[in-house]
Design a protein around this motif. Structure first.
Motif, PDB file in Angstrom:
ATOM      1  N   MET A 112     117.300  11.527 -17.511  1.00 31.69           N
ATOM      2  CA  MET A 112     117.617  12.415 -16.379  1.00 31.69           C
ATOM      3  C   MET A 112     116.671  13.613 -16.278  1.00 31.69           C
ATOM      4  SD  MET A 112     121.772  12.579 -16.563  1.00 31.69           S
ATOM      5  CE  MET A 112     121.997  13.018 -14.835  1.00 31.69           C
ATOM      6  N   LEU A 113     115.936  13.883 -17.354  1.00 29.26           N
ATOM      7  CA  LEU A 113     115.097  15.090 -17.400  1.00 29.26           C
ATOM      8  C   LEU A 113     113.979  15.044 -16.363  1.00 29.26           C
ATOM      9  CD1 LEU A 113     114.788  15.456 -21.261  1.00 29.26           C
ATOM     10  CD2 LEU A 113     115.757  17.188 -19.713  1.00 29.26           C
ATOM     11  N   GLY A 114     113.696  16.205 -15.769  1.00 25.29           N
ATOM     12  CA  GLY A 114     112.557  16.294 -14.865  1.00 25.29           C
ATOM     13  C   GLY A 114     112.851  17.154 -13.661  1.00 25.29           C
ATOM     14  N   THR A 115     111.813  17.345 -12.846  1.00 24.52           N
ATOM     15  CA  THR A 115     111.966  17.991 -11.547  1.00 24.52           C
ATOM     16  C   THR A 115     111.867  16.891 -10.514  1.00 24.52           C
ATOM     17  OG1 THR A 115     111.043  20.076 -12.297  1.00 24.52           O
ATOM     18  CG2 THR A 115     110.934  19.649  -9.939  1.00 24.52           C
ATOM     19  N   TRP A 116     112.937  16.737  -9.743  1.00 23.24           N
ATOM     20  CA  TRP A 116     113.077  15.608  -8.830  1.00 23.24           C
ATOM     21  C   TRP A 116     113.211  16.109  -7.396  1.00 23.24           C
ATOM     22  CZ3 TRP A 116     113.258  10.782 -11.292  1.00 23.24           C
ATOM     23  CH2 TRP A 116     113.578  10.761 -12.663  1.00 23.24           C
ATOM     24  N   GLU A 117     112.649  15.346  -6.472  1.00 25.42           N
ATOM     25  CA  GLU A 117     112.724  15.708  -5.056  1.00 25.42           C
ATOM     26  C   GLU A 117     113.223  14.491  -4.281  1.00 25.42           C
ATOM     27  OE1 GLU A 117     111.234  18.917  -3.998  1.00 25.42           O
ATOM     28  OE2 GLU A 117     112.414  18.419  -2.210  1.00 25.42           O
ATOM     29  N   SER A 118     114.217  14.691  -3.410  1.00 25.88           N
ATOM     30  CA  SER A 118     114.741  13.554  -2.638  1.00 25.88           C
ATOM     31  C   SER A 118     113.612  12.860  -1.892  1.00 25.88           C
ATOM     32  CB  SER A 118     115.814  14.031  -1.657  1.00 25.88           C
ATOM     33  OG  SER A 118     115.304  15.043  -0.819  1.00 25.88           O
ATOM     34  N   ASP A 119     113.581  11.536  -1.972  1.00 24.23           N
ATOM     35  CA  ASP A 119     112.551  10.744  -1.299  1.00 24.23           C
ATOM     36  C   ASP A 119     113.013   9.303  -1.246  1.00 24.23           C
ATOM     37  OD1 ASP A 119     110.183   9.869  -0.131  1.00 24.23           O
ATOM     38  OD2 ASP A 119     109.209   9.552  -2.076  1.00 24.23           O
ATOM     39  N   PRO A 120     113.552   8.822  -0.116  1.00 19.36           N
ATOM     40  CA  PRO A 120     113.677   9.505   1.171  1.00 19.36           C
ATOM     41  C   PRO A 120     114.760  10.580   1.149  1.00 19.36           C
ATOM     42  CG  PRO A 120     114.823   7.396   1.230  1.00 19.36           C
ATOM     43  CD  PRO A 120     114.147   7.480  -0.111  1.00 19.36           C
ATOM     44  N   ALA A 121     114.953  11.264   2.282  1.00 16.70           N
ATOM     45  CA  ALA A 121     115.983  12.301   2.388  1.00 16.70           C
ATOM     46  C   ALA A 121     117.347  11.726   2.009  1.00 16.70           C
ATOM     47  CB  ALA A 121     116.020  12.852   3.813  1.00 16.70           C
ATOM     48  N   GLY A 122     118.208  12.577   1.466  1.00 12.92           N
ATOM     49  CA  GLY A 122     119.563  12.153   1.136  1.00 12.92           C
ATOM     50  C   GLY A 122     120.373  11.928   2.402  1.00 12.92           C
ATOM     51  N   SER A 123     121.429  11.114   2.301  1.00 11.31           N
ATOM     52  CA  SER A 123     122.295  10.927   3.462  1.00 11.31           C
ATOM     53  C   SER A 123     123.714  11.295   3.082  1.00 11.31           C
ATOM     54  CB  SER A 123     122.198   9.501   3.985  1.00 11.31           C
ATOM     55  OG  SER A 123     122.538   8.596   2.974  1.00 11.31           O
ATOM     56  N   GLY A 124     124.404  11.907   4.037  1.00 12.63           N
ATOM     57  CA  GLY A 124     125.777  12.366   3.812  1.00 12.63           C
ATOM     58  C   GLY A 124     126.708  11.801   4.860  1.00 12.63           C
ATOM     59  N   GLU A 125     127.944  11.646   4.468  1.00 11.49           N
ATOM     60  CA  GLU A 125     128.964  11.117   5.378  1.00 11.49           C
ATOM     61  C   GLU A 125     130.332  11.513   4.843  1.00 11.49           C
ATOM     62  OE1 GLU A 125     129.637   6.799   4.954  1.00 11.49           O
ATOM     63  OE2 GLU A 125     128.400   6.872   3.157  1.00 11.49           O
ATOM     64  N   PHE A 126     131.341  11.354   5.644  1.00 10.00           N
ATOM     65  CA  PHE A 126     132.733  11.479   5.244  1.00 10.00           C
ATOM     66  C   PHE A 126     133.525  11.124   6.504  1.00 10.00           C
ATOM     67  CE2 PHE A 126     136.506  13.767   3.365  1.00 10.00           C
ATOM     68  CZ  PHE A 126     136.508  13.068   2.171  1.00 10.00           C
ATOM     69  N   PRO A 127     134.730  10.564   6.348  1.00  4.07           N
ATOM     70  CA  PRO A 127     135.436  10.107   7.557  1.00  4.07           C
ATOM     71  C   PRO A 127     135.633  11.198   8.620  1.00  4.07           C
ATOM     72  CG  PRO A 127     136.517   9.273   5.591  1.00  4.07           C
ATOM     73  CD  PRO A 127     135.440  10.218   5.121  1.00  4.07           C
ATOM     74  N   THR A 128     135.646  12.461   8.186  1.00  2.00           N
ATOM     75  CA  THR A 128     135.974  13.568   9.091  1.00  2.00           C
ATOM     76  C   THR A 128     134.763  14.275   9.692  1.00  2.00           C
ATOM     77  OG1 THR A 128     136.039  14.822   7.064  1.00  2.00           O
ATOM     78  CG2 THR A 128     138.157  14.157   7.975  1.00  2.00           C
ATOM     79  N   ILE A 129     133.525  13.863   9.295  1.00  4.08           N
ATOM     80  CA  ILE A 129     132.347  14.629   9.737  1.00  4.08           C
ATOM     81  C   ILE A 129     131.260  13.687  10.272  1.00  4.08           C
ATOM     82  CG2 ILE A 129     132.758  16.548   8.105  1.00  4.08           C
ATOM     83  CD1 ILE A 129     130.557  15.324   6.308  1.00  4.08           C
TER      84      ILE A 129
END
Ligand code: HEM
Length: 163
Positions: A14-31
């Protein structure tokens, strides 16, 4: 940095400096679904634990959004892991679970918040981290709230920027 404490070697992937690639995606039933950028910095200082900072931002404007920081501990001699996390939304949580190979699965055991945190309140958080065959770090987050049962909220894959 000092040498890695052998107690946390099962989490060394898990160690390191990490950058999302591709962009993260978010969801939830209410949004409505959304995309986000996220930097994850996972370090150690020779102690038997990892230190982490996750900083999400708007991928178009760079505006800072959700942030969390904390520690990942391992029960010495076992694969039992504790994930201790403070979030800028006023939530503080402890998750526990197991590391198996390059996969870590966690569920919240304690969760609390400021008295004036906005509704709806999160009531459960489950995460999974894993290293993909391409050497990327993947994080999946599910949550339950006062109004919704456990459902996916976040899915992100990070590319390693620094060791
Ligand atoms: C909404 C919790 C991480 C972006 C929400 C809601 C909750 C929540 C309870 C309200 C859902 C509803 O209205 O029914 C959490 C928890 C997180 C987390 C516990 C970490 C474990 C993130 C991250 C992002 C994010 C990393 C990235 C930007 C959003 C957005 C919304 C939202 C855009 C909808 C708009 C809003 O309510 O602000 N989250 N969240 N969340 N979350 Fe998260």
């Amino acid at each position: 940095t000092p040498p890695l404490n052998p107690i946390i070697s099962p989490l060394a992937w898990m160690l390191g400096t990490w950058e999302s690639d591709p962009a993260g995606s978010g969801e939830f039933p209410t949004i409505p679904p959304f995309c986000y950028q996220e930097e994850a910095i996972i370090t150690h200082v020779g102690q038997p634990m990892l230190n982490f900072i996750f900083c999400a931002s708007n991928p178009e404007t760079g505006k800072p959004l959700h942030r969390e920081c904390g520690f990942i501990r391992i029960k010495p001699g076992t694969n039992k892991v504790a994930f201790i996390c403070a979030q800028n939304t006023g939530v503080v949580e402890v998750e526990e679970g197991e590391v198996e190979g390059e996969q870590l699965s966690l569920t919240s055991h304690s969760l609390c918040r400021t008295s004036f945190a906005k509704d709806p309140h999160v009531t459960q958080i489950c995460r999974k981290f894993q290293l993909t065959p391409e050497g990327k770090l993947e994080q999946i987050v599910l949550m339950a709230t006062g109004s919704q049962p456990l459902a996916p909220h976040l899915h992100v894959t990070y590319k390693k920027m620094e060791p």
